[in-house]
Motif scaffolding. Sequence first.
Motif, mmCIF file in Angstrom:
data_model
loop_
_atom_site.group_PDB
_atom_site.id
_atom_site.type_symbol
_atom_site.label_atom_id
_atom_site.label_comp_id
_atom_site.label_asym_id
_atom_site.label_seq_id
_atom_site.Cartn_x
_atom_site.Cartn_y
_atom_site.Cartn_z
ATOM 1 N N ILE A 94 8.351 16.821 -4.155
ATOM 2 C CA ILE A 94 9.386 15.515 -5.001
ATOM 3 C C ILE A 94 10.524 14.758 -3.905
ATOM 4 N N ILE A 95 10.888 16.114 -3.544
ATOM 5 C CA ILE A 95 12.331 15.000 -2.833
ATOM 6 C C ILE A 95 11.853 14.933 -1.534
ATOM 7 N N TYR A 96 11.021 14.738 -0.463
ATOM 8 C CA TYR A 96 9.482 13.776 0.004
ATOM 9 C C TYR A 96 9.762 13.078 -0.473
ATOM 10 N N CYS A 97 8.966 12.518 -1.471
ATOM 11 C CA CYS A 97 9.221 10.812 -1.990
ATOM 12 C C CYS A 97 10.508 10.449 -2.331
ATOM 13 N N VAL A 98 11.109 10.967 -2.189
ATOM 14 C CA VAL A 98 12.776 10.838 -3.262
ATOM 15 C C VAL A 98 13.031 10.015 -1.978
ATOM 16 N N GLY A 99 13.234 10.932 -0.470
ATOM 17 C CA GLY A 99 13.736 10.436 1.092
ATOM 18 C C GLY A 99 12.698 9.464 0.926
ATOM 19 N N LEU A 100 11.697 9.522 0.418
ATOM 20 C CA LEU A 100 11.011 7.537 1.177
ATOM 21 C C LEU A 100 11.078 6.836 0.593
ATOM 22 N N TYR A 101 11.449 6.911 -0.942
ATOM 23 C CA TYR A 101 11.420 5.365 -0.972
ATOM 24 C C TYR A 101 13.346 5.639 -0.809
ATOM 25 N N GLU A 102 14.009 6.409 -1.460
ATOM 26 C CA GLU A 102 15.267 6.378 -0.167
ATOM 27 C C GLU A 102 15.425 5.098 0.294
ATOM 28 N N GLU A 103 14.837 5.241 1.900
ATOM 29 C CA GLU A 103 14.850 4.938 2.927
ATOM 30 C C GLU A 103 14.060 3.307 3.294
ATOM 31 N N TYR A 104 12.983 3.365 2.083
ATOM 32 C CA TYR A 104 12.110 1.739 2.394
ATOM 33 C C TYR A 104 12.478 1.106 0.762
ATOM 34 N N SER A 105 13.373 1.729 0.166
ATOM 35 C CA SER A 105 13.818 0.799 -1.447
ATOM 36 C C SER A 105 13.924 -0.289 -1.240
ATOM 37 N N GLU A 120 1.053 -1.037 -0.479
ATOM 38 C CA GLU A 120 0.212 0.053 -0.216
ATOM 39 C C GLU A 120 0.947 1.246 -0.037
ATOM 40 N N GLY A 121 1.831 1.610 0.619
ATOM 41 C CA GLY A 121 2.707 2.317 1.018
ATOM 42 C C GLY A 121 3.310 3.197 -0.395
ATOM 43 N N PHE A 122 4.149 1.643 -1.614
ATOM 44 C CA PHE A 122 4.636 2.638 -2.023
ATOM 45 C C PHE A 122 3.559 2.969 -3.214
ATOM 46 N N ASN A 123 2.415 2.050 -3.564
ATOM 47 C CA ASN A 123 1.140 2.665 -4.119
ATOM 48 C C ASN A 123 1.034 4.113 -4.383
ATOM 49 N N HIS A 124 0.843 4.430 -3.020
ATOM 50 C CA HIS A 124 0.981 5.872 -2.958
ATOM 51 C C HIS A 124 1.801 6.963 -2.846
ATOM 52 N N LEU A 125 3.132 5.987 -2.024
ATOM 53 C CA LEU A 125 3.989 6.849 -3.226
ATOM 54 C C LEU A 125 4.002 7.246 -4.364
ATOM 55 N N LEU A 126 3.472 6.271 -5.354
ATOM 56 C CA LEU A 126 3.798 6.549 -6.458
ATOM 57 C C LEU A 126 3.269 7.437 -7.251
ATOM 58 N N THR A 127 1.418 6.908 -6.329
ATOM 59 C CA THR A 127 0.689 8.256 -6.872
ATOM 60 C C THR A 127 1.151 9.428 -6.371
ATOM 61 N N CYS A 128 1.659 9.835 -5.222
ATOM 62 C CA CYS A 128 2.256 11.005 -4.807
ATOM 63 C C CYS A 128 3.083 12.041 -5.470
ATOM 64 N N LEU A 129 3.825 11.123 -5.727
ATOM 65 C CA LEU A 129 5.050 11.468 -6.883
ATOM 66 C C LEU A 129 3.875 11.754 -7.929
ATOM 67 N N ALA A 130 3.480 11.065 -8.505
ATOM 68 C CA ALA A 130 3.362 11.253 -10.345
ATOM 69 C C ALA A 130 2.490 13.254 -9.988
ATOM 70 N N SER A 131 1.384 13.197 -8.663
ATOM 71 C CA SER A 131 1.315 14.141 -8.714
ATOM 72 C C SER A 131 1.944 15.201 -8.296
ATOM 73 N N ALA A 132 2.754 15.249 -7.361
ATOM 74 C CA ALA A 132 3.398 16.742 -7.063
ATOM 75 C C ALA A 132 4.687 16.905 -8.485
ATOM 76 N N HIS A 133 4.823 15.884 -9.608
ATOM 77 C CA HIS A 133 5.072 16.164 -10.557
ATOM 78 C C HIS A 133 4.214 16.770 -11.409
ATOM 79 N N LYS A 134 3.115 16.554 -11.498
ATOM 80 C CA LYS A 134 2.318 16.878 -12.724
ATOM 81 C C LYS A 134 1.753 18.397 -12.196
ATOM 82 N N ILE A 135 2.142 19.187 -10.713
ATOM 83 C CA ILE A 135 1.343 20.278 -10.830
ATOM 84 C C ILE A 135 2.807 21.193 -9.718
#
Length: 463
Positions: free
Chosen positions: A419-430, A398-413
Amino acid sequence: MEPTTTIRSNIEDYIRKQGYTLQYFADISGVNAGTLSAIIKGTRPIAMAQLDLITQGMKLEEGHFYEIYGAECFVESAPHWRRLEPFLQRCAELDKLDCIQRVIQQVTDDRSYVSELFELAEYMLERGQKKAARMLYECVAECEKYQHSERLALCHYRIFTLSLGQDQHENLRAAVHFEPYINRLDEERQLDAIKDLANTYSGLRYWDKVYQLAGELEQRVEFLERYKNKEIGYKRTFKHPFFTYRAYAYLLMATVWGERQDYEKALQYTSLYSNLSIEEPAPEDLVFIERFKGWAEVNNYLYKLMMGDYEALNSYLDFIEKNENETLLGLVKIMEAANLYNLDVDHALGRFDAYIHLLLLEDHNYMPSYNNQIKDDRYTKFWAELTFYQLSKGRYTEGFNHLLTCLASAHKIKDDSTIIYCVGLYEEYSMQASESVKQNYKNLIKEVYYRYGKKSNVSVNAL
């Protein structure tokens, strides 16, 4: 924009090729035969209504000859407003923006129609023809002779509100460009302008700027209370009842203190707009009194929750469930509180499961406005908070699915901080990410890098 053929020659060729008599074509087009003959001979100009009838008679799409018509009537010859106005109106109706742009670039060289173009822009805006209206406002602003005129300031105000959309960089640029013109507006219109600007900076999370503008809004209200409404024959020009602007200033101040995590001050300012009272309220006044009362109620629950009062959660959930306009913001704040105090809010997520599912299905391509800008920001923030909540609880799918949704939305706007927050979370849990998640993340990051002009083939491959 030089036409290779004239409208007259097109009509002549059509009549000849079809084997029609002039009278027959006059009958099927609905244009008088004498008028049609004079048009073909060039002794009579073509009116817009006649051009549309002729175009329909020739079985061509609406506006087929508009580009040639614009060149013949307004570029190659001296334009007349009596003919120019209906042409611009019809172009706006048919969304022929290129025709509008080409013509107004020519006819405003001598600045003779600046006033008329401004009034037409206002008319188009009322009819919802926003793109065409914006073109005219930009033209008038460029041609305005007096740099401190109220009309110039009003043009920039209109351009500002019409510029707001999903791109946060563009929204910031529009806000910064407009702000110097606020003081050139009349005192009453300044209330709406400051409110709109504050909402824009709120969507951008520029909280110091929001607080400054809230203070300016309060000052403008005090000035008008002392002087303006004492004038004989006073008539308001602002959008909402006068008392709402001071209340809204307090609402903005409370919001800023809440974002600064000073919830005691947030509650103090909330109390200032919680029970509004005015003498002999009109029906419109009562609507706003109830609206502010509702906002105060929900924000009281919110700030208590953000102070760690878990007992306020259920009351807050009840309120945002009944008030759909507050639901998204409410979920954002619930997730913030959950992540701040390590609260278990699974029951809240379950209660709004259908709403959250619909969020994923919504197409967030709104018409430009500060309200929709704020919705986009809240949408992105919700997925960011939910991502952290799920990942921190070890719910990696669930967490990674939400992360991808968040990253796509942040990129769109173009929300760089998220975007930096999403990258940090991904690196922490990659290490917990599946191969499909890694690939989807890689594709999204590649799009982000491309937007910044990076050589992503090197950087992305290193992920």
